[in-house]
Scaffold this motif. Structure first.
Motif, PDB file in Angstrom:
ATOM      1  N   LEU A 219      -8.136  -6.719  -5.341  1.00 35.83           N
ATOM      2  CA  LEU A 219      -6.702  -6.615  -5.606  1.00 35.83           C
ATOM      3  C   LEU A 219      -5.922  -6.660  -4.305  1.00 35.83           C
ATOM      4  N   ARG A 220      -6.361  -5.911  -3.325  1.00 34.85           N
ATOM      5  CA  ARG A 220      -5.651  -5.891  -2.041  1.00 34.85           C
ATOM      6  C   ARG A 220      -5.632  -7.287  -1.418  1.00 34.85           C
ATOM      7  N   LYS A 221      -6.768  -7.942  -1.416  1.00 33.88           N
ATOM      8  CA  LYS A 221      -6.845  -9.291  -0.844  1.00 33.88           C
ATOM      9  C   LYS A 221      -5.903 -10.240  -1.592  1.00 33.88           C
ATOM     10  N   HIS A 222      -5.858 -10.104  -2.918  1.00 31.79           N
ATOM     11  CA  HIS A 222      -4.985 -10.939  -3.744  1.00 31.79           C
ATOM     12  C   HIS A 222      -3.511 -10.706  -3.385  1.00 31.79           C
ATOM     13  N   ILE A 223      -3.127  -9.458  -3.263  1.00 29.77           N
ATOM     14  CA  ILE A 223      -1.739  -9.134  -2.912  1.00 29.77           C
ATOM     15  C   ILE A 223      -1.405  -9.666  -1.523  1.00 29.77           C
ATOM     16  N   GLU A 224      -2.345  -9.509  -0.601  1.00 28.16           N
ATOM     17  CA  GLU A 224      -2.089  -9.922   0.784  1.00 28.16           C
ATOM     18  C   GLU A 224      -2.059 -11.433   0.976  1.00 28.16           C
ATOM     19  N   GLU A 225      -2.406 -12.192  -0.046  1.00 27.60           N
ATOM     20  CA  GLU A 225      -2.205 -13.642   0.021  1.00 27.60           C
ATOM     21  C   GLU A 225      -0.713 -13.974   0.015  1.00 27.60           C
ATOM     22  N   ILE A 226       0.103 -13.020  -0.448  1.00 24.53           N
ATOM     23  CA  ILE A 226       1.547 -13.235  -0.549  1.00 24.53           C
ATOM     24  C   ILE A 226       2.325 -12.303   0.369  1.00 24.53           C
ATOM     25  N   ILE A 227       1.939 -11.032   0.396  1.00 24.89           N
ATOM     26  CA  ILE A 227       2.668 -10.064   1.225  1.00 24.89           C
ATOM     27  C   ILE A 227       1.675  -9.203   2.018  1.00 24.89           C
ATOM     28  N   PRO A 228       2.043  -8.823   3.243  1.00 27.55           N
ATOM     29  CA  PRO A 228       1.186  -7.890   3.981  1.00 27.55           C
ATOM     30  C   PRO A 228       1.440  -6.465   3.477  1.00 27.55           C
ATOM     31  N   ILE A 229       0.375  -5.673   3.401  1.00 26.26           N
ATOM     32  CA  ILE A 229       0.536  -4.266   3.015  1.00 26.26           C
ATOM     33  C   ILE A 229      -0.318  -3.392   3.930  1.00 26.26           C
ATOM     34  N   THR A 230       0.157  -2.194   4.144  1.00 24.21           N
ATOM     35  CA  THR A 230      -0.572  -1.234   4.966  1.00 24.21           C
ATOM     36  C   THR A 230      -1.563  -0.476   4.074  1.00 24.21           C
ATOM     37  N   ASP A 231      -2.450   0.276   4.706  1.00 20.26           N
ATOM     38  CA  ASP A 231      -3.393   1.111   3.949  1.00 20.26           C
ATOM     39  C   ASP A 231      -2.632   2.120   3.094  1.00 20.26           C
TER      40      ASP A 231
END
Length: 189
Positions: free
Chosen positions: A4-16
């Protein structure tokens, strides 16, 4: 959850820290082959992101004929969106074609997540826009392309699905008979 994190980060950067605030909005569900996530008349409580497996989204017409709206596989989102966004009863069916796993997100959760983490609102808008474009391209293809063109386009867009999905469902998706699909398949070898 790392998928899920990798999928989201394909569009937006997110922190831990941001990802930790996102995780509670999603629930994991394992799905068996031929198991339904949504059936006509159900409340469409969830939008699903596929972690593994292949799913078929379809509706049945008045004569009981199946019309496939979408195949969905890893990292794709699916639901009966008319029912989901309007909080109405479903008209669509969502069935698992091979064992899989999905993450479930309620509409309320989606809205809350968009408020507490504004960049997720951007993420959802991008995903919804891409889905709308894909759906519009599919409608245009069905309206303007001949069977050979529709098959060639499907094979080019989804080469991994050609081998995994039974031919009868590919034929339904393309709007051709099983016999026509066999000829198209033979012509493209």
């Amino acid at each position: 959850m790392e998928k899920l994190r990798k999928h989201i980060e394909e569009i937006i950067p997110i922190t831990d820290e941001e990802f930790e605030s996102i995780k509670p909005f999603f629930t994991i569900r394992r799905v068996l082959k031929n198991q339904y996530l949504i059936q006509q008349g159900d409340e469409a409580k969830y939008e699903y992101i596929i972690m593994s497996g292949i799913f078929r989204v379809f509706y049945l017409d008045e004569d009981g004929k199946e019309h496939i709206v979408q195949f969905a596989t890893e990292n794709w989102w699916m639901s009966d969106y008319i029912a989901y966004f309007n909080q109405k009863q479903a008209n669509m069916y969502v069935v698992c074609m091979e064992p899989g796993e999905v993450l479930c997100l309620t509409l309320e959760g989606r809205e809350q997540l968009s408020v507490i983490l504004h960049k997720m609102e951007h993420f959802f808008r991008v995903k919804l826009t891409k889905g709308y474009i894909a759906l519009q391209q599919r409608v245009i293809s069905l309206l303007s392309n001949n069977p050979q063109q529709r098959y060639t386009e499907f094979a080019a867009l989804y080469p991994n699905l050609i081998q995994k999905i039974p031919k009868k469902y590919i034929a339904e998706y393309l709007g051709v008979s099983r016999e026509t699909l066999s000829r198209l398949y033979s012509n493209n070898k």
